[in-house]
Design a protein around this motif. Structure first.
Motif, PDB file in Angstrom:
ATOM      1  N   CYS A  35      36.620  17.521  16.493  1.00 33.62           N
ATOM      2  CA  CYS A  35      35.774  16.438  17.006  1.00 33.62           C
ATOM      3  C   CYS A  35      35.480  16.641  18.495  1.00 33.62           C
ATOM      4  O   CYS A  35      34.367  16.333  18.941  1.00 33.62           O
ATOM      5  CB  CYS A  35      36.449  15.089  16.762  1.00 33.62           C
ATOM      6  N   ASP A  36      36.422  17.162  19.238  1.00 26.99           N
ATOM      7  CA  ASP A  36      36.209  17.452  20.662  1.00 26.99           C
ATOM      8  C   ASP A  36      35.145  18.543  20.810  1.00 26.99           C
ATOM      9  O   ASP A  36      34.237  18.430  21.642  1.00 26.99           O
ATOM     10  CB  ASP A  36      37.522  17.889  21.299  1.00 26.99           C
ATOM     11  N   ASP A  37      35.222  19.562  19.994  1.00 29.07           N
ATOM     12  CA  ASP A  37      34.258  20.673  20.056  1.00 29.07           C
ATOM     13  C   ASP A  37      32.849  20.229  19.717  1.00 29.07           C
ATOM     14  O   ASP A  37      31.891  20.816  20.207  1.00 29.07           O
ATOM     15  CB  ASP A  37      34.680  21.807  19.125  1.00 29.07           C
ATOM     16  N   LYS A  38      32.706  19.215  18.886  1.00 25.00           N
ATOM     17  CA  LYS A  38      31.370  18.725  18.511  1.00 25.00           C
ATOM     18  C   LYS A  38      30.725  17.903  19.620  1.00 25.00           C
ATOM     19  O   LYS A  38      29.539  17.638  19.573  1.00 25.00           O
ATOM     20  CB  LYS A  38      31.448  17.842  17.254  1.00 25.00           C
ATOM     21  N   ASN A  39      31.513  17.472  20.572  1.00 23.98           N
ATOM     22  CA  ASN A  39      31.012  16.584  21.614  1.00 23.98           C
ATOM     23  C   ASN A  39      31.123  17.185  22.997  1.00 23.98           C
ATOM     24  O   ASN A  39      31.006  16.577  23.978  1.00 23.98           O
ATOM     25  CB  ASN A  39      31.763  15.249  21.545  1.00 23.98           C
TER      26      ASN A  39
END
Length: 165
Positions: free
Chosen positions: A161-165
């Motif tokens: 989720c961090d990588d997507k944002n």
């Protein structure tokens, strides 16, 4: 550089906290956590909110319990309160990291931006440890950029989720 990085830069430049964000924060953070959170630059706040919303959505899709992970997602970059890079400085760090394949880390240990870029997880870990968070919570904050740890469902979800944002 990918289109993703351009989108990320744009989002950081136009980041704003709205009423829906404030409600989400108030629902998921205690007052002292909100005080800490509000010390982050607005673009980092928005990033953390977006990560937390993705964590909630992903947990719901995978039938995982999300309460702790949402709070971890909101506070995962809290170590950045000690050095507030602006979006342009952060973009330069990302570019330098990519150009040097991470070798800038060893060459510039005394540079505050380099230190923050690579060590904000550990810095956040040390900050939150003073507030009595449990070991699991602290582990997730500390290791959210650690690519050597795989197979940990919660950590993998946070990284995703961090990588997507």
């Amino acid at each position: 550089m990918s289109l993703y990085r351009i989108k990320q830069f744009y989002r950081s430049m136009v980041a704003r906290i709205n009423d829906r964000d404030i409600s989400f924060l108030e629902k998921n953070l205690k007052p002292y956590e909100l005080q800490l959170f509000n010390q982050l630059p607005v673009y980092e706040q928005k990033h953390c909110i977006n990560v937390a919303r993705d964590v909630l959505l992903t947990c719901n899709q995978r039938n995982l319990k999300s309460d702790v992970l949402i709070k971890v997602a909101l506070l995962h970059d809290i170590g950045k309160i000690y050095n507030k890079m602006n979006p342009i400085e952060k973009s330069i760090m990302v570019i330098m990291n990519n150009i040097t394949n991470g070798k800038i880390r060893a060459g510039c240990k005394k540079n505050k931006n380099v230190n923050m870029y690579y060590n904000h997880g550990i810095i956040g870990y040390n900050l939150l440890k003073k507030y009595g968070y449990d070991d699991r919570f602290l582990f997730l904050v500390k290791n959210h950029h650690n690519d050597n740890i795989i197979g940990d469902i919660e950590l993998d979800l946070l990284k995703e989720c961090d990588d997507k944002n």
